[in-house]
Motif scaffolding. Sequence first.
Motif, PDB file in Angstrom:
ATOM      1  N   GLU A 208      95.350  51.250  60.512  1.00 59.54           N
ATOM      2  CA  GLU A 208      94.215  50.329  60.463  1.00 59.54           C
ATOM      3  C   GLU A 208      94.641  48.884  60.708  1.00 59.54           C
ATOM      4  OE1 GLU A 208      92.604  50.890  56.600  1.00 59.54           O
ATOM      5  OE2 GLU A 208      92.120  53.008  56.901  1.00 59.54           O
ATOM      6  N   LYS A 209      95.947  48.621  60.669  1.00 60.35           N
ATOM      7  CA  LYS A 209      96.452  47.249  60.757  1.00 60.35           C
ATOM      8  C   LYS A 209      97.284  47.004  62.012  1.00 60.35           C
ATOM      9  CE  LYS A 209      96.810  47.399  55.714  1.00 60.35           C
ATOM     10  NZ  LYS A 209      97.753  47.462  54.570  1.00 60.35           N
ATOM     11  N   ALA A 210      97.642  48.067  62.719  1.00 62.74           N
ATOM     12  CA  ALA A 210      98.529  47.917  63.867  1.00 62.74           C
ATOM     13  C   ALA A 210      97.824  47.204  65.016  1.00 62.74           C
ATOM     14  CB  ALA A 210      99.027  49.284  64.326  1.00 62.74           C
ATOM     15  N   ASP A 211      98.581  46.344  65.710  1.00 61.80           N
ATOM     16  CA  ASP A 211      98.080  45.696  66.923  1.00 61.80           C
ATOM     17  C   ASP A 211      98.319  46.567  68.155  1.00 61.80           C
ATOM     18  OD1 ASP A 211      97.462  43.258  65.497  1.00 61.80           O
ATOM     19  OD2 ASP A 211      99.614  42.852  65.483  1.00 61.80           O
ATOM     20  N   ALA A 212      99.340  47.408  68.081  1.00 62.61           N
ATOM     21  CA  ALA A 212      99.663  48.306  69.191  1.00 62.61           C
ATOM     22  C   ALA A 212     100.256  49.588  68.635  1.00 62.61           C
ATOM     23  CB  ALA A 212     100.646  47.648  70.161  1.00 62.61           C
ATOM     24  N   ILE A 213      99.935  50.690  69.304  1.00 63.96           N
ATOM     25  CA  ILE A 213     100.452  52.008  68.913  1.00 63.96           C
ATOM     26  C   ILE A 213     101.024  52.654  70.168  1.00 63.96           C
ATOM     27  CG2 ILE A 213      99.898  54.262  67.943  1.00 63.96           C
ATOM     28  CD1 ILE A 213      97.442  52.860  66.600  1.00 63.96           C
ATOM     29  N   LEU A 231      93.311  56.918  66.099  1.00 66.34           N
ATOM     30  CA  LEU A 231      93.534  56.212  67.357  1.00 66.34           C
ATOM     31  C   LEU A 231      92.231  55.618  67.884  1.00 66.34           C
ATOM     32  CD1 LEU A 231      96.023  58.614  69.204  1.00 66.34           C
ATOM     33  CD2 LEU A 231      96.548  56.488  67.999  1.00 66.34           C
ATOM     34  N   ARG A 232      91.152  56.361  67.732  1.00 63.11           N
ATOM     35  CA  ARG A 232      89.844  55.870  68.185  1.00 63.11           C
ATOM     36  C   ARG A 232      89.460  54.604  67.430  1.00 63.11           C
ATOM     37  NH1 ARG A 232      84.790  56.578  65.949  1.00 63.11           N
ATOM     38  NH2 ARG A 232      82.979  56.566  67.354  1.00 63.11           N
ATOM     39  N   ARG A 233      89.616  54.632  66.099  1.00 66.78           N
ATOM     40  CA  ARG A 233      89.269  53.447  65.307  1.00 66.78           C
ATOM     41  C   ARG A 233      90.156  52.260  65.687  1.00 66.78           C
ATOM     42  NH1 ARG A 233      88.023  57.654  61.736  1.00 66.78           N
ATOM     43  NH2 ARG A 233      90.176  57.907  61.005  1.00 66.78           N
ATOM     44  N   ALA A 234      91.433  52.540  65.941  1.00 69.03           N
ATOM     45  CA  ALA A 234      92.338  51.458  66.343  1.00 69.03           C
ATOM     46  C   ALA A 234      91.913  50.868  67.682  1.00 69.03           C
ATOM     47  CB  ALA A 234      93.772  51.988  66.415  1.00 69.03           C
ATOM     48  N   ALA A 235      91.591  51.749  68.639  1.00 65.12           N
ATOM     49  CA  ALA A 235      91.195  51.270  69.964  1.00 65.12           C
ATOM     50  C   ALA A 235      89.902  50.466  69.896  1.00 65.12           C
ATOM     51  CB  ALA A 235      91.041  52.455  70.916  1.00 65.12           C
ATOM     52  N   ARG A 236      88.966  50.887  69.063  1.00 61.70           N
ATOM     53  CA  ARG A 236      87.668  50.210  69.000  1.00 61.70           C
ATOM     54  C   ARG A 236      87.774  48.828  68.366  1.00 61.70           C
ATOM     55  NH1 ARG A 236      82.671  54.312  68.065  1.00 61.70           N
ATOM     56  NH2 ARG A 236      81.632  52.519  68.965  1.00 61.70           N
ATOM     57  N   THR A 270      84.968  57.192  73.413  1.00 60.23           N
ATOM     58  CA  THR A 270      85.771  55.985  73.300  1.00 60.23           C
ATOM     59  C   THR A 270      87.057  56.154  74.091  1.00 60.23           C
ATOM     60  OG1 THR A 270      84.899  55.511  71.093  1.00 60.23           O
ATOM     61  CG2 THR A 270      86.985  54.464  71.693  1.00 60.23           C
ATOM     62  N   ASP A 271      87.384  55.171  74.917  1.00 59.75           N
ATOM     63  CA  ASP A 271      88.671  55.195  75.607  1.00 59.75           C
ATOM     64  C   ASP A 271      89.786  55.017  74.585  1.00 59.75           C
ATOM     65  OD1 ASP A 271      87.456  55.478  78.060  1.00 59.75           O
ATOM     66  OD2 ASP A 271      87.501  53.343  78.544  1.00 59.75           O
ATOM     67  N   ILE A 272      90.802  55.849  74.677  1.00 61.23           N
ATOM     68  CA  ILE A 272      91.923  55.778  73.737  1.00 61.23           C
ATOM     69  C   ILE A 272      93.065  54.961  74.325  1.00 61.23           C
ATOM     70  CG2 ILE A 272      93.607  57.095  72.413  1.00 61.23           C
ATOM     71  CD1 ILE A 272      90.753  57.390  71.397  1.00 61.23           C
TER      72      ILE A 272
END
Length: 764
Positions: A208-213, A231-236, A270-272
């Motif tokens: 939830e906190k990462a800027d990049a994965i 991953l979807r939540r991170a991308a969004r 959602t684009d991942i």
Amino acid sequence: MDTGFIGKKSSAAGGWGALKSCGKRLLESGTPLSGARTMLKANQPDGFDCPGCAWGDPEHGSSFEFCENGVKAVAWESTEKRATPDFFATSTVSALRQLTDYELEANGRLTHPMRYDPASDRYLPVAWEEAFAEIGSILKRLDSPDRAEFYTSGRASNEAAYLYQLFVRIYGTNNFPDCSNMCHEASGVALRQAIGVGKGTVLLEDFEKADAIFVIGQNPGTNHPRMLGDLRRAARRGARVVVFNPIRERGLERFSDPQDKIEMLRGGSTDIASHYLQPQLGGDMAAVRGMAKVVFAAEDTAVAAGLPPVLDHDFLAEHCIGLADYRSAVEATGWAEIEDQSGLTRQEIEQAADVYMNAERVICTWAMGVTQHIHSVATIREITNFMLLRGNIGKPGAGLCPVRGHSNVQGDRTVGINEKPPAAFLDALEKRFGFAVPRADGHNVLAAIGAMLDGSAQAFIGLGGNFARATPDSALVERALRQLKLTVHIATKPNHSHLMPGEVSFILPCLGRTEMDINSAGNSQLISVEDSMSMVHGSAGINRPASPHLLSEVGIIAGIAEATVGSGVVDWRELAEDYDRIRDLIEATIPGFEAYNARLRKPRGFHLRNAAAHREWNTPAGKASFASGPLPQETVHQRARKGQGRFALQTFRSHDQYNTTVYGLDDRYRGVYGERQVIFIHPDDLKALNASAGERVDVVGDHDDGIERVARDFRFVPYDIPRGSIAGYYPELNVLVPLGSAGEESDTPTSKSIMVSFRKREAA
């Protein structure tokens, strides 16, 4: 050519296709309503831990997350179909051996303990106590405990695994081949060397906190779908997701969350991946080194211009050793070598490196696409090097995340399933129980198979799993099992390992994860598992057992142990009656499990502390260590292109399977339906072979050991994959994976680095 098996690929992972597939599997189970009710208790504090993947569960709010993989696993286990003694009475073992994995397991749950009868070539029912007595008698007659192999699948609970290792070490051996040897062994070896602990350093909330994965050699859409939600939540929210995978996988491109009502109603997704790079097989290490090369160049440019540094110098100075040697190795690696070995362009690598440098918090995840190569340990050391450069270990939103497969493969290793156990653990066992603990290293999977083949191993006990189908070199493994004095398989359904009996062979049916485990006092027993984030969860089944004749894994182990080593050191029946007592023993002998029983009963369980996540480095130098070795001299795709018509093959799962369990014959994410014997290949490679989609060929292994390995009658499927690389499903292609090819330092089968060629299909 027949191309009717090739159809439309899903436009996105998840979505209505996932719902339809889940409904289909629940209907096939014969218990759609009870199966749906059962799913509502998956990963709940008052329910059971999903028997599927090891992806973590949230620590906050409701942990119910829709997961196609989990629904299939629950439907598979809770089926109303039964493989009773009548099933075995109507078919010989030789006849059953002709069934596919799907056809065999579709017969349902085992209901009675069975013993193989060589005279009739059939399994016959046997009483539990009779089975235990004969197993114990044979084990006691072996001239050395090291003549026996004790395999463990990642589905076993912490309690069963601990009791199993305790029994086997009292018996006198460290022969513990287990599924870790075939998947993430390289991760454990590399991470212990680099950061002092062989596990990942992140928690689920770090996503939830990462800027990049960075996702390397991993396909979460098929293997651990709940990860796609994170991953979807991170991308969004704007995080960049950089994928390195030779195959274009739908789940890493787009995901439609079945729990998002608006997205489902609108047919949206959602684009991942913000960046999707397709390296050649075995080229990941070169790609990561290329990114490090970009980082060092950017650092020099920044310093020369008087700009803030790119490297985290404070972190590197305080916490790391070996940086100068690593930088020298990177600078000595030219771009031509990096591009040739990775199969990527310098521009692609620079774009990925830019994402890394512009992110304050980075997570790197990987799976078997990284770990099943000859140079896997070196690759994971390179990944760790890269993450250390900017201090991306030991801070919120950043870290290393090897994603395990089966639900408790990590937990089993934590509680002692290890052929090379730490001395401190053996000392603790010896102190607590007062017996002389075996100190010599035992056999891993490949060593166990070798010992069976040369006759030095004479007995095999499998705690779950499907050993014969999960392991490489299928024909050799079948021969190895069938020449043993004793084979014992603890299982929930019939599988092909059961059809390779030794002189004496037993199938011992156990409870599934979803079923109530009731002791003689009428109390429901609680088990525990550890996920990929080192969270330990409680699990209690809610369904009635498939048969009144089933025992729990713990009960079966206790019965074998009592018959083999007696109850002088351990009262096995007492432990089997109350798993709290087993957890008390774990707490007494393994650090991190303080107040085990109390903490396990809290919602979400508890976290096993990871020292590296707190920047405490349990390495010889007391710091995180850079590795400075060269790139591999040659990868599998570089070797393959030297020969006419040779290809680099990787095996992987279809979307309708989990490990060796095949739920169905469709792979909608890759557009394949009703067929498993397929080879994914670049269209231009098909043209070069003068072949076409749907054409059938035999696949021939190319390993220089004089053994002919052939996978017969496979269809070509054109696919977006690098030229010279091909892919197909295991276990059907495991026949091509040679025992003699293993990872350096990890001894893991190289299932992603197989050299093959094609020949005209032979008539059946």
